[in-house]
Design an enzyme around this catalytic site. Sequence first.
Site, PDB file in Angstrom:
ATOM      1  N   ALA A  73       0.832  -1.205   0.000  1.00 22.33           N
ATOM      2  CA  ALA A  73       0.000   0.000   0.000  1.00 22.33           C
ATOM      3  C   ALA A  73       0.867   1.255   0.000  1.00 22.33           C
ATOM      4  O   ALA A  73       1.971   1.268   0.557  1.00 22.33           O
ATOM      5  CB  ALA A  73      -0.923   0.008   1.210  1.00 22.33           C
ATOM      6  N   GLY A 118       0.289  -5.511   0.602  1.00 18.33           N
ATOM      7  CA  GLY A 118      -0.638  -5.582  -0.523  1.00 18.33           C
ATOM      8  C   GLY A 118       0.002  -6.117  -1.785  1.00 18.33           C
ATOM      9  O   GLY A 118      -0.669  -6.722  -2.628  1.00 18.33           O
ATOM     10  N   GLU A 121      -0.208  -9.780  -1.394  1.00 21.08           N
ATOM     11  CA  GLU A 121      -1.608 -10.175  -1.578  1.00 21.08           C
ATOM     12  C   GLU A 121      -1.986 -10.150  -3.055  1.00 21.08           C
ATOM     13  O   GLU A 121      -2.778 -10.981  -3.521  1.00 21.08           O
ATOM     14  CB  GLU A 121      -2.513  -9.244  -0.780  1.00 21.08           C
ATOM     15  CG  GLU A 121      -2.405  -9.447   0.727  1.00 21.08           C
ATOM     16  CD  GLU A 121      -3.299  -8.497   1.497  1.00 21.08           C
ATOM     17  OE1 GLU A 121      -4.282  -8.961   2.098  1.00 21.08           O
ATOM     18  OE2 GLU A 121      -3.016  -7.267   1.483  1.00 21.08           O
ATOM     19  N   GLU A 141       1.706  -6.101   7.902  1.00 17.00           N
ATOM     20  CA  GLU A 141       0.622  -5.213   8.333  1.00 17.00           C
ATOM     21  C   GLU A 141       0.469  -5.116   9.850  1.00 17.00           C
ATOM     22  O   GLU A 141       0.205  -4.034  10.378  1.00 17.00           O
ATOM     23  CB  GLU A 141      -0.709  -5.681   7.707  1.00 17.00           C
ATOM     24  CG  GLU A 141      -0.822  -5.432   6.212  1.00 17.00           C
ATOM     25  CD  GLU A 141      -0.320  -6.587   5.367  1.00 17.00           C
ATOM     26  OE1 GLU A 141      -0.603  -6.615   4.161  1.00 17.00           O
ATOM     27  OE2 GLU A 141       0.381  -7.481   5.926  1.00 17.00           O
TER      28      GLU A 141
END
Length: 267
Positions: A73, A118, A121, A141
């Site tokens: 992110a 992210g 992911e 995270e």
Amino acid sequence: MLSALLVLVQVEPLSSPNEGISVVSLTRSAAKNAIGRQLLRELQEAINTLRQERTTRVVVLRSSCPGTFSAGADLKERATMTQAETAEFVSGLRRSFAELAGLPMPTVAVLEGFAFGGGAELALACDLRVADTRAQLAFPEARLGIMPGAGGTQRLPRLVGLSRAKELIFSARRVCGSEALQLGLVDHCVEEGKAMERALELARDIAQSAPLSLRAAKAAINQGVEVDLATGLKLEEYLYAQLIPTRDRLEGLKAFAEKRTPSYIGE
């Protein structure tokens, strides 16, 4: 303003000998492919385009940023968001990654360098992952006061098992390419700088299969693992039946009898 003028996600259909393969490149090199609003929007547009594609048999997702797949992110942008904007952005991220996972054709992520948060992911949302030895994956995270929110808590344990997924998420430990292969987090690990080459080899092998067969098999596997065996077998039966009247099935039989390579058209 300059970043808004730059294209951060590019889609390139390849030609022979890689016909049938489309390469999606993340090109936000200045920010190590950190996923902010613009990159996410362009990624969603690319997914929407590929979903309608009839000539693409395999999608390869890569980074054009040396040493980086994605930093995760965009935390600088995230710091400017309100709580409501943050929730909306993460919801959009989760939705886009789910739609990537739901693309009808097989997808392959190329991991040369680090994929964190992210970014990891995003790789998990692909069907297959090819890493090189310098790749590093991590889910940091919890160290940032949040948790994986774009499918990581669901896709990771399905790949590596419950306990290993918990360890990786709880500890935020970085995993290199060779260990990722041992854990089942990636499917291939090759020498440094060779992941794209191996991914294209894999994609070429896949692209030789009938496109309707690839789509039906992917749907059967992805949906079948979420239900009990009896329901999964019914799903397989239904999807197999859809292939029986196709021209490609007849072409496959004819090519086999004639000892030649089949010419599939997706019909």
